[in-house]
Every structure is written in structure tokens, then in C-alpha cells.
Design an enzyme around this catalytic site. Structure first.
Site: not given
Ligand code: FEO
Length: 396
Positions: A23, A79, A81, A83, A145, A164, A192, A225
């Protein structure tokens, strides 16, 4: 390297040993991370999520070793995002018409980032996708999130793909949570949660309770993750319910920055005052210009009270304290106490200004705090100890 998990599911993600910042500069990932993507081969072939953008070519190239890309029937983007969606462009260049399943917000966010009008299929909680011997059920998980986040449940195997949720930034040569050093695993799991999910604790609690009421047989949780929860996935679910419920340990964290050690001396005197009252309380002192901010936020998350100090500089406070206060405000913590302190030479506004910020961040303010002119002498240090004793009594 791709890893076969069972007869149907293969891990096709990327372990990122080098990742130290996530981030932007917001999250320090001391132990790296992984971007877990999963390939399901049933009568239909399904890809769940991709990896972070810098690894897009490597991801597609590895995926090709596993399967002819044209045989992928569905892509699930849990999601948007980057990543997890970062390899989409590279992948969709090869299979541009493959249906992408995601939430309505997912479509917006993917289009917003990649400016492509792919073959989107919007799904909602309870929607199902039969892929042969298994059926996938989608579960929207907004604000876990991002607003677009969703989970995917695979029946018969009892796998919850949780994106996530339940993740850790932890690169490992192992795939499963039960294979790694447990202290490290749980430290990364709470770090996390504190740094990513804490602001959304109410949604976390509600979503978990909603899923529990669905009576799904969840044998394993596959996050996007870190390590897979293969044995007793309920242990991380239970922890999430604890963390989401105004979590606090018997801990007070003293956060300070200092120019010429006066504020540091005050911090140490406050710590000794707390200890005078409660010998069992964990007291952590953290210097925001030296300690890592991700770890500071984790300790704040664990604390029943925080004490924040800075000398007054140019009618304000030091920038490392300004930064950490802004991050603490974003955590939206509840049911915690706080108080401010600091040294000064002439104007002395910092203590009052920090108190105001702590109040805005939702903390219950213990009192107006202590400020000390120039270097604290014995009498002034005694005042700091008294503040510590009051913190000890108030938080007992
Ligand atoms: Fe919210 Fe692992 O991206």
C-alpha cells in the site's frame, strides 16, 4: 512455482519474498507476502484471482505451464485491488472473451483501473456457478476491505476462498498455516488485521456471523495472502471475532517522539508510574521516528490505552507523531483510553493539540495530560509518574 493442493485445486500464485512495503509506504511487510491465485479443474476450469502487476508476465507464463489458457472457462475476480487483479491485462490479452465473475462494484473498480470492457458477469451473495462435481457460491463481503470484495465457497471440498480476509503478509516456502512457526504466523495475522481490517470491524463481525448462519461446511480457508488455513480454520475465524469486538489486551502503549530527550524522559517516568499501580500490565514504549509504524499500529490495536507525546515545535508537534495520529484516526478504534504529554521551551501547544486529535480519533481522554517546560527535573518527572499512576488506576 505452481502447487497442486488436491485433485481439483492448484495454487498458481506468486510468493513475493522481496516485498517490504505494501500500500505504498503504509504497511511494512517485514516477511514479504504472497498473492495467492487458485486454479480449479472440474468439468469447467476456473481461475480465482491473479497476482500483483509486476509479476503479471511471470504469472501468465506459469499458468500456461499448467493449462492451455483457452481452456479457462471462468475467471473469478474477488477483489479489484491491483495486488490481486494486476495480471488481468496480460491474461485477458490472450483470452479476451473469457467471462469474469465479480461484484457490481468489482466491475466499476476493474474498469476504473484497466479501462477495458471485458465480459463481466455480476454476482451477488447466494449466486451459484456449477462447474461439474462442484458448485461455487459467491458471498459478497463489502468493506473486507474494499466495497467490491467477495468470497467464494466451493462445496464438497468445503473450501472458502476468502481473498483479503484471514490473510497474512508472510512469504513462506510452505503452503499451510500449520506448517510454519506459529508465533510468527499469529503475529503477522494480527498485524494484518490491525493495519488493514480494523476500521471495518463491525462489517467483519457481521459478515462472519452471516456466513456462520449459512451453515456451510468450511473445512479450509484459502486467503489471497499468506498461508492456507487447512486444519481448524475455526481458529482464525474465532480470532477475527475477538479482534472485531473492541479488542484489547492488558497493555498500555506509550508512543512518543523526542528532540533532545526531554519527552523521552517523560515517557519513561509515565511508564514507571503505570507500573507502580499495575505490575501485570504490559507497557510498550515506542519512538515513532525509530519504530516501524506498522508495528506501532499493531501495538495500539492491542492496547487498552495509549499515551502520546511530542515536544512542541513551531506551535505544533513532530511530524512522526502527526503521521501516526493520522493513521490511528483511520483505524476507527473504539473503547480505548488515551492521554497526551510533551516538553516545550516557550509556547507549549503540542499536548493540547495531540489531546484534540486523540479525541477526534474516538479515544476516551483520561485528562489534559502533562507538559513540562525545558528539561524535566525530579519534581516534573514526579508529575509524569503521577500521570502514569492515574493511567494505571483509570485503566485497571
Ligand atoms: Fe485489498 Fe490484498 O488487496
Amino acid at each position: 512455482m505452481n502447487t497442486k493442493i488436491n485433485d481439483y485445486v492448484t495454487w498458481v500464485g506468486k510468493t513475493d519474498w522481496e516485498l517490504k512495503k505494501f500500500h505504498g509506504d503504509e504497511f511494512t511487510t517485514e516477511h514479504g507476502s504472497s498473492y495467492n491465485a487458485y486454479l480449479i479443474r472440474d468439468e469447467k476450469t476456473v481461475l480465482i484471482d491473479t497476482v500483483w502487476l509486476p509479476y503479471d508476465r511471470e504469472f501468465v507464463s506459469n499458468l500456461k505451464k499448467e493449462i492451455d489458457l483457452k481452456k479457462i472457462d471462468y475467471i473469478i475476480v474477488q477483489h479489484g485491488e491491483v495486488d490481486h487483479s494486476g495480471a488481468l491485462m496480460e491474461l485477458m490479452d490472450e483470452i479476451p472473451n473469457t467471462p469474469i465473475y465479480c461484484t457490481a462494484n468489482g466491475v466499476k473498480y476493474i474498469k476504473g483501473q484497466y479501462h477495458e470492457d471485458w465480459n463481466f458477469n455480476i454476482v451477488k451473495t447466494g449466486d451459484k456457478l456449477n462447474i461439474g462435481k462442484h458448485t461455487l457460491t459467491f458471498i459478497e463481503a463489502p468493506m473486507l476491505h474494499w466495497p467490491d470484495t467477495m468470497f467464494t465457497y466451493m462445496d464438497n471440498e468445503g473450501i472458502l476462498f476468502s481473498n483479503d480476509g484471514f490473510g497474512q503478509h508472510l512469504a513462506s516456502e510452505f503452503l499451510y498455516a500449520d506448517e510454519v512457526e506459529q508465533d510468527k504466523l499469529w503475529k503477522e495475522a494480527i498485524t494484518y488485521y490491525a493495519n488493514i481490517l480494523a476500521p471495518f470491524s463491525m462489517m467483519v463481525k457481521n459478515k462472519i456471523n452471516e456466513i456462520l448462519k449459512m451453515n456451510l461446511e468450511i473445512n479450509m480457508i484459502y486467503p489471497s495472502h499468506g498461508l492456507i488455513w487447512r486444519k481448524n480454520p475455526e481458529q482464525i475465524v474465532k480470532k477475527y471475532l475477538e479482534w472485531a469486538d473492541n479488542y484489547k489486551e492488558n497493555q498500555v502503549t506509550i508512543i512518543y517522539d523526542t528532540m533532545w530527550n526531554s519527552t523521552r524522559k517523560m515517557a519513561e517516568a509515565i511508564a514507571s508510574g503505570i507500573e507502580n499501580i499495575d505490575k501485570n500490565v504490559t507497557i510498550k514504549l515506542m519512538n515513532t521516528s525509530k519504530d516501524d509504524k506498522t508495528l506501532v499500529l499493531t501495538e495500539v490495536f492491542k492496547s487498552k490505552a495509549i499515551v502520546v507525546g511530542s515536544p512542541t515545535v513551531n506551535n505544533g508537534y513532530l511530524h512522526s507523531i502527526a503521521g501516526i495520529l493520522e493513521m490511528i484516526k483511520g483505524m476507527k478504534l473504539k473503547n480505548k483510553k488515551a492521554v497526551a504529554f510533551g516538553s516545550y521551551g516557550w509556547s507549549g501547544e503540542a499536548t493540547k493539540l495531540i489531546t484534540e486529535e486523540l479525541r477526534k480519533a474516538g479515544f476516551e481522554i483520561i485528562n489534559d495530560g502533562v507538559k513540562v517546560m525545558w528539561t524535566p527535573d525530579e519534581e516534573m518527572l514526579e508529575q509524569c509518574k503521577k500521570l502514569g499512576e492515574e493511567i494505571g488506576r483509570t485503566c485497571a
